[in-house]
Scaffold this motif. Structure first.
Motif, PDB file in Angstrom:
ATOM      1  N   ALA A   1       0.818  -1.052   0.022  1.00  0.00           N
ATOM      2  CA  ALA A   1       0.121  -0.046  -0.007  1.00  0.00           C
ATOM      3  C   ALA A   1       0.877   1.297  -0.051  1.00  0.00           C
ATOM      4  CB  ALA A   1      -0.865   0.070   1.262  1.00  0.00           C
ATOM      5  N   SER A   2       0.227   2.035  -0.413  1.00  0.00           N
ATOM      6  CA  SER A   2       0.972   3.389  -0.710  1.00  0.00           C
ATOM      7  C   SER A   2       0.954   4.535   0.473  1.00  0.00           C
ATOM      8  CB  SER A   2       0.624   4.359  -1.745  1.00  0.00           C
ATOM      9  OG  SER A   2       1.072   5.649  -2.186  1.00  0.00           O
ATOM     10  N   VAL A   3       2.233   5.073   0.761  1.00  0.00           N
ATOM     11  CA  VAL A   3       2.194   6.002   1.828  1.00  0.00           C
ATOM     12  C   VAL A   3       1.937   7.501   1.291  1.00  0.00           C
ATOM     13  CG1 VAL A   3       3.353   4.613   3.684  1.00  0.00           C
ATOM     14  CG2 VAL A   3       4.560   5.734   1.864  1.00  0.00           C
ATOM     15  N   GLY A   4       2.360   7.490   0.156  1.00  0.00           N
ATOM     16  CA  GLY A   4       2.147   8.639  -0.592  1.00  0.00           C
ATOM     17  C   GLY A   4       2.672   9.969  -0.103  1.00  0.00           C
ATOM     18  N   ALA A   5       1.764  11.162  -0.126  1.00  0.00           N
ATOM     19  CA  ALA A   5       2.481  12.430   0.212  1.00  0.00           C
ATOM     20  C   ALA A   5       2.790  12.453   1.738  1.00  0.00           C
ATOM     21  CB  ALA A   5       1.467  13.731  -0.252  1.00  0.00           C
TER      22      ALA A   5
ATOM     23  N   LEU B   1      12.923  19.307  -4.432  1.00  0.00           N
ATOM     24  CA  LEU B   1      13.308  17.945  -4.837  1.00  0.00           C
ATOM     25  C   LEU B   1      12.065  17.104  -5.110  1.00  0.00           C
ATOM     26  CD1 LEU B   1      16.356  17.362  -2.312  1.00  0.00           C
ATOM     27  CD2 LEU B   1      16.496  17.852  -4.614  1.00  0.00           C
ATOM     28  N   ASP B   2      11.124  17.251  -4.217  1.00  0.00           N
ATOM     29  CA  ASP B   2       9.818  16.250  -4.497  1.00  0.00           C
ATOM     30  C   ASP B   2       9.280  16.624  -5.969  1.00  0.00           C
ATOM     31  OD1 ASP B   2       7.836  14.205  -3.347  1.00  0.00           O
ATOM     32  OD2 ASP B   2       6.553  15.956  -3.971  1.00  0.00           O
ATOM     33  N   LEU B   3       9.169  17.886  -6.418  1.00  0.00           N
ATOM     34  CA  LEU B   3       8.673  18.359  -7.578  1.00  0.00           C
ATOM     35  C   LEU B   3       9.714  17.868  -8.727  1.00  0.00           C
ATOM     36  CD1 LEU B   3       7.350  21.957  -6.950  1.00  0.00           C
ATOM     37  CD2 LEU B   3       6.081  19.811  -7.392  1.00  0.00           C
ATOM     38  N   VAL B   4      10.898  17.787  -8.550  1.00  0.00           N
ATOM     39  CA  VAL B   4      11.868  17.447  -9.511  1.00  0.00           C
ATOM     40  C   VAL B   4      11.819  15.819  -9.924  1.00  0.00           C
ATOM     41  CG1 VAL B   4      14.211  17.167 -10.163  1.00  0.00           C
ATOM     42  CG2 VAL B   4      13.515  19.291  -9.180  1.00  0.00           C
ATOM     43  N   GLY B   5      11.676  15.250  -8.771  1.00  0.00           N
ATOM     44  CA  GLY B   5      11.271  13.837  -8.922  1.00  0.00           C
ATOM     45  C   GLY B   5      10.385  13.516  -9.681  1.00  0.00           C
ATOM     46  N   PHE B   6       9.104  14.351  -9.459  1.00  0.00           N
ATOM     47  CA  PHE B   6       7.848  14.006 -10.102  1.00  0.00           C
ATOM     48  C   PHE B   6       7.661  14.453 -11.527  1.00  0.00           C
ATOM     49  CE2 PHE B   6       3.536  15.521 -11.193  1.00  0.00           C
ATOM     50  CZ  PHE B   6       2.888  14.469 -11.300  1.00  0.00           C
ATOM     51  N   TRP B   7       7.985  15.722 -11.826  1.00  0.00           N
ATOM     52  CA  TRP B   7       8.280  16.320 -13.023  1.00  0.00           C
ATOM     53  C   TRP B   7       9.112  15.581 -14.191  1.00  0.00           C
ATOM     54  CZ3 TRP B   7       3.588  18.330 -14.668  1.00  0.00           C
ATOM     55  CH2 TRP B   7       3.004  18.976 -13.860  1.00  0.00           C
ATOM     56  N   GLN B   8      10.219  15.621 -13.504  1.00  0.00           N
ATOM     57  CA  GLN B   8      11.584  15.147 -14.282  1.00  0.00           C
ATOM     58  C   GLN B   8      11.676  13.662 -14.426  1.00  0.00           C
ATOM     59  OE1 GLN B   8      13.390  17.373 -15.985  1.00  0.00           O
ATOM     60  NE2 GLN B   8      14.751  16.273 -17.075  1.00  0.00           N
ATOM     61  N   PHE B   9      11.573  13.270 -13.528  1.00  0.00           N
ATOM     62  CA  PHE B   9      11.596  11.523 -13.505  1.00  0.00           C
ATOM     63  C   PHE B   9      10.649  10.622 -13.427  1.00  0.00           C
ATOM     64  CE2 PHE B   9      15.372  13.704 -11.855  1.00  0.00           C
ATOM     65  CZ  PHE B   9      16.557  13.297 -12.775  1.00  0.00           C
ATOM     66  N   ARG B  10       9.292  11.299 -13.170  1.00  0.00           N
ATOM     67  CA  ARG B  10       8.102  10.657 -13.129  1.00  0.00           C
ATOM     68  C   ARG B  10       7.930   9.671 -11.844  1.00  0.00           C
ATOM     69  NH1 ARG B  10       4.699  14.196 -15.436  1.00  0.00           N
ATOM     70  NH2 ARG B  10       5.395  14.725 -17.493  1.00  0.00           N
TER      71      ARG B  10
ATOM     72  N   ILE C   1      14.774  11.571  -0.822  1.00  0.00           N
ATOM     73  CA  ILE C   1      15.200  12.688  -0.517  1.00  0.00           C
ATOM     74  C   ILE C   1      15.799  12.298   1.074  1.00  0.00           C
ATOM     75  CG2 ILE C   1      14.106  14.841   0.396  1.00  0.00           C
ATOM     76  CD1 ILE C   1      12.090  14.595  -1.657  1.00  0.00           C
ATOM     77  N   ALA C   2      15.030  11.423   1.725  1.00  0.00           N
ATOM     78  CA  ALA C   2      15.753  11.082   3.068  1.00  0.00           C
ATOM     79  C   ALA C   2      16.962  10.642   3.068  1.00  0.00           C
ATOM     80  CB  ALA C   2      14.397  10.017   3.725  1.00  0.00           C
ATOM     81  N   THR C   3      17.154   9.666   1.939  1.00  0.00           N
ATOM     82  CA  THR C   3      18.601   9.191   1.794  1.00  0.00           C
ATOM     83  C   THR C   3      19.441  10.139   1.653  1.00  0.00           C
ATOM     84  OG1 THR C   3      17.655   7.178   0.902  1.00  0.00           O
ATOM     85  CG2 THR C   3      19.707   7.475   0.321  1.00  0.00           C
TER      86      THR C   3
END
Length: 211
Positions: A73-77, A124-133, A143-145
């Motif tokens: 299950a997803s933990v999402g946002a 960073l979250d936006l970059v991961g979503f828009w750039q790398f999907r 990001i935590a890593t």
């Protein structure tokens, strides 16, 4: 010898406990969708528990939705809230430690660095979503890593680096979702415990005169 526990135990424990709260919230959310609904129709229908409907003694039919897949299950946002809480908590922790050591950081510089870290999280979250999907279950742990790698570099800690490796393997590579968040949280808490239980470190005090 002025010994002290390694400072990094608190960031590891904070992130680990925050992830446990995230897992608990995700499980409660998934459980709320695993509910029971009632219908007044008497004709047998499908779609109940595992596709089966059952008539009750009152002529009502009970339907139970298919059970959620908790493991994936997803933990999402929720990861964003975890990361923001971690940034604020770690910043406050190191600020207090610096004041206790008698060398508090400049308030303006400290506030700017903290605000910069807070702004970097959603960026960073936006970059991961828009750039790398990437999915939210992957973006948050990545990001935590990055934060854990910075912590390992700042503290010069091999233990934090090992915990980071286990963290990324569990939360990103093998088990993204609730299972990965749970396993990585256990790894973080184990690292915090190892830091607390291990030998204390410190700098030797000046030797007393023997004259």
């Amino acid at each position: 010898m002025a010994n002290a526990r390694p400072r990094y135990w608190f960031p590891l424990a904070l992130l680990g406990f925050a992830q446990l709260l995230l897992v608990a919230a995700a499980l409660l959310s998934a459980s709320s969708r695993f509910g029971v609904s009632m219908s007044s129709r008497r004709n047998p229908v499908s779609g109940g528990l595992f596709g089966i409907g059952a008539e009750t003694s009152t002529g009502w039919f009970a339907y139970v939705d298919s059970p959620p897949s908790y493991a994936f299950a997803s933990v999402g946002a929720g990861w964003l809230w975890v990361l923001v809480a971690a940034v604020l908590g770690v910043a406050a922790w190191y600020f207090v430690l610096a004041r206790r050591a008698g060398s508090p950081p400049r308030t303006g510089r400290f506030v700017l660095l903290t605000l910069g870290a807070l702004v970097a999280v959603p960026l960073l979250d936006l970059v991961g979503f828009w750039q790398f999907r990437l999915d939210a279950d992957v973006r948050g742990p990545m990001i935590a890593t990055l934060g854990l790698v910075l912590l390992a570099w700042f503290e010069r800690s091999v233990l934090v680096l090992v915990v980071t490796a286990v963290f990324v393997l569990a939360a990103v590579v093998f088990l993204p979702g609730i299972a990965g968040a749970l396993v990585s949280a256990v790894a973080l808490l184990a690292g915090a415990f190892a830091a607390l239980a291990g030998p204390r470190r410190g700098r030797p005090e000046p030797a007393a005169d023997t004259d």
